[in-house]
Design an enzyme around this catalytic site. Structure first.
Site, short mmCIF file in Angstrom:
data_model
loop_
_atom_site.label_atom_id
_atom_site.label_comp_id
_atom_site.label_asym_id
_atom_site.label_seq_id
_atom_site.Cartn_x
_atom_site.Cartn_y
_atom_site.Cartn_z
N HIS A 1 0.97 -1.24 -0.12
CA HIS A 1 0.19 -0.02 0.15
C HIS A 1 0.88 1.34 -0.04
O HIS A 1 1.67 1.27 0.71
CB HIS A 1 -0.92 0.13 1.23
CG HIS A 1 -2.15 0.92 1.08
ND1 HIS A 1 -2.07 2.18 1.30
CD2 HIS A 1 -3.21 0.79 0.34
CE1 HIS A 1 -3.23 2.83 0.96
NE2 HIS A 1 -4.10 1.89 0.64
N GLU B 1 -7.83 -5.48 -0.48
CA GLU B 1 -8.13 -6.40 -1.53
C GLU B 1 -8.03 -7.64 -1.52
O GLU B 1 -8.79 -8.48 -2.11
CB GLU B 1 -7.58 -5.77 -2.84
CG GLU B 1 -7.49 -4.43 -3.12
CD GLU B 1 -8.86 -3.85 -3.60
OE1 GLU B 1 -9.88 -4.42 -3.24
OE2 GLU B 1 -8.96 -2.87 -4.38
N1 ACO Z 1 4.27 -7.29 -4.88
C1 ACO Z 1 5.46 -7.41 -5.13
N2 ACO Z 1 6.36 -6.19 -4.87
C2 ACO Z 1 5.55 -5.06 -4.51
C3 ACO Z 1 4.51 -5.24 -4.07
C4 ACO Z 1 3.69 -6.20 -4.42
N3 ACO Z 1 2.30 -6.53 -4.07
N4 ACO Z 1 4.01 -3.85 -3.79
C5 ACO Z 1 5.16 -3.11 -3.98
N5 ACO Z 1 6.10 -3.84 -4.49
C6 ACO Z 1 7.55 -3.59 -4.49
C7 ACO Z 1 7.47 -2.87 -5.95
O1 ACO Z 1 7.86 -3.80 -7.02
C8 ACO Z 1 8.95 -1.97 -5.54
O2 ACO Z 1 10.14 -2.89 -5.62
P1 ACO Z 1 11.52 -2.23 -6.18
O3 ACO Z 1 11.74 -1.04 -5.43
O4 ACO Z 1 12.37 -3.57 -5.99
O5 ACO Z 1 11.30 -1.84 -7.63
C9 ACO Z 1 8.61 -1.57 -4.31
O6 ACO Z 1 7.71 -2.58 -3.46
C10 ACO Z 1 7.84 -0.25 -4.33
O7 ACO Z 1 7.00 -0.20 -5.25
P2 ACO Z 1 6.01 0.90 -5.52
O8 ACO Z 1 4.89 0.77 -6.46
O9 ACO Z 1 6.84 2.30 -5.58
O10 ACO Z 1 5.26 0.90 -4.24
P3 ACO Z 1 4.03 1.56 -3.53
O11 ACO Z 1 4.07 1.58 -2.25
O12 ACO Z 1 3.80 2.88 -4.14
O13 ACO Z 1 2.98 0.66 -4.07
C11 ACO Z 1 0.87 -0.47 -4.43
C12 ACO Z 1 1.53 0.65 -3.76
C13 ACO Z 1 0.84 -0.02 -6.07
C14 ACO Z 1 -0.73 -0.71 -4.07
C15 ACO Z 1 1.59 -1.63 -4.56
O14 ACO Z 1 1.89 -2.09 -3.40
C16 ACO Z 1 1.13 -2.84 -5.71
O15 ACO Z 1 1.32 -2.65 -6.80
N6 ACO Z 1 0.27 -3.80 -4.92
C17 ACO Z 1 -0.49 -4.83 -5.69
C18 ACO Z 1 -1.75 -4.18 -6.23
C19 ACO Z 1 -2.70 -4.14 -5.08
O16 ACO Z 1 -3.01 -4.92 -4.27
N7 ACO Z 1 -3.64 -3.11 -5.26
C20 ACO Z 1 -4.41 -2.86 -4.33
C21 ACO Z 1 -4.15 -1.74 -3.42
S1 ACO Z 1 -5.47 -1.18 -2.18
C22 ACO Z 1 -6.39 -0.05 -2.79
O17 ACO Z 1 -6.27 0.39 -3.88
C23 ACO Z 1 -7.90 -0.10 -2.21
#
Ligand code: ACO
Length: 378
Positions: free
Chosen positions: A255, A313
């Site tokens: 998140h 989710e």
């Molecule tokens: N699985 C694997 N790696 C992840 C995940 C995940 N679920 N979430 C973040 N990361 C990793 C990224 O790959 C990245 O790694 P790196 O630095 O090695 O490249 C690092 O964590 C940071 O990623 P960001 O996208 O910058 O992190 P942010 O905190 O902004 O992301 C997000 C938030 C977009 C929700 C992300 O965690 C994600 O894509 N999750 C999966 C999709 C999901 O479950 N979405 C629902 C969110 S809840 C809602 O909207 C109601």
């Protein structure tokens, strides 16, 4: 009361407070863990639109108001048929149907008139999603029941029979839990649109588009697919590891704001566990718990610099699946709840009446020299 105004991308809100470090969420000052379990969904709608708990007369009046706007017009049904002919998914059908609405709102309407439009939009969402699904499956549309509340009506219009209380209540807890969450992407989209003095229908259409994306509201379908693909406990580790090695994201985890477990996931995990226990079959829930524990361990090992925990989710997928809501409607069901947050934020933004403009920073090349096309080579 002082009304705070937005300054550049910093937006003041009284609607919900998200504390990402502590993993806490409150709605209008009430802890989510308490009200999501105690409220009927209409109380949540009232709280967000009017800022206070309703009296029983106010709650009755809101219920009647919602009931008066649930029936879809023939033109909305025609739009849904067009959406189906074009093979559009539920969120695109919802976007198209809402675009076809005409409301009383205008730039100079008073707040109460805009609130009435907001209630009409909120009331229509479950009817649109259920009608879309029935038409898609070649079934007759079911008219809303004047006797049922918002959550029960959705299940009734989808499946054609009055839901058992346990199912209505589980859906209601879900709707209460995801109704508002600070300045998330879809809510911000709605507020930006309203801040230009545009109308709430345009804001709703923009917000639907934003919620549809897999990084926001589109995650529960893939999260459920993941659990089904894994199928049995022994496969959890190799499956999740393979995904991480390919650089893929594990849906239902991570998140932008929370650096601890999403408090909504805690509420929903409890409600989901109770629901599966009451139905007497824990197999899927137990597998999901195992997948969650494995994913959290692997994420901690593979992304040591990032705290990635279970988000809302993940359990949304399990609760909606148990309610027999098809995977293709998961995001649209989320929208049935979140539209209430969008409407409350639109009203708040209208009161603040200040254009939202994000502050960007330029990272491109500076001071380049123009050359004529003849001098640019082949
Ligand atoms: N699985 C694997 N790696 C992840 C995940 C995940 N679920 N979430 C973040 N990361 C990793 C990224 O790959 C990245 O790694 P790196 O630095 O090695 O490249 C690092 O964590 C940071 O990623 P960001 O996208 O910058 O992190 P942010 O905190 O902004 O992301 C997000 C938030 C977009 C929700 C992300 O965690 C994600 O894509 N999750 C999966 C999709 C999901 O479950 N979405 C629902 C969110 S809840 C809602 O909207 C109601």
């Amino acid at each position: 009361m002082t009304e705070y105004v937005a300054q550049d991308a910093l937006i003041a809100t009284r609607l919900s407070k998200v504390d990402g470090e502590a993993g806490q969420l409150s709605i209008s000052g009430f802890a989510l863990e308490e009200i999501s379990l105690k409220f009927v969904f209409e109380e949540m709608i009232f709280l967000l639109l009017y800022g206070d708990l309703p009296t029983s007369a106010q709650l009755d009046s809101l219920k009647k108001n919602l009931a008066a706007h649930r029936q879809l017009s023939p033109s909305t049904i025609e739009i849904l048929k067009i959406a189906i002919r074009q093979n559009l998914g539920a969120m695109d059908a919802l976007r198209l149907a809402i675009s076809g609405f005409t409301l009383a709102d205008s730039e100079d309407s008073d707040e109460e008139a805009v609130k009435q439009d907001a209630i009409a939009i909120i009331a229509a969402f479950p009817s649109i999603v259920a009608a879309y699904w029935r038409l898609l499956n070649g079934l007759e549309i079911i008219a809303p029941s004047p006797k049922l509340d918002h959550a029960s009506n959705y299940l009734y219009m989808l499946f054609g029979e009055q839901p058992i209380n346990a199912n209505s209540r589980a859906l209601e807890i879900y709707l209460n839990t995801v109704v508002d969450h600070g300045l998330n992407a879809s809510t911000l989209t709605a507020r930006v649109i309203i801040s230009t003095r545009s109308d709430i229908l345009s804001a709703t259409v923009g917000a639907i588009g934003s919620l549809k994306g897999p990084l926001h509201g589109g995650a529960p379908g893939p999260a459920l697919n993941m659990i089904f693909d894994i199928g049995e406990r022994s496969q959890a580790e190799p499956y999740l590891l393979a995904k991480l090695m390919k650089g893929e994201r594990l849906m239902g985890f991570g998140h932008r704001v929370y650096r601890t477990r999403d408090p909504r996931a805690i509420v929903l995990a409890k409600a989901t566990e109770e629901m599966y226990r009451a139905k007497g079959d824990m197999a899927l829930f137990d597998l999901a718990r195992h997948v969650e524990e494995t994913a959290l361990r692997l994420l901690a090992e593979h992304k040591p610099n990032r705290v990635i925990k279970t988000n809302v989710e993940y359990y949304t997928a399990l609760i909606l699946h148990e309610l027999n809501i098809p995977k293709d409607l998961f995001t649209a069901t989320f929208a049935i709840s979140r539209v209430v947050g969008w409407m409350a934020h639109c009203l708040e933004q209208k009161r603040q009446d200040r254009l939202i403009r994000a502050k960007g920073f330029y990272v491109g090349v500076e001071g380049r020299d123009w050359v004529s096309i003849a001098q640019r080579g082949d």
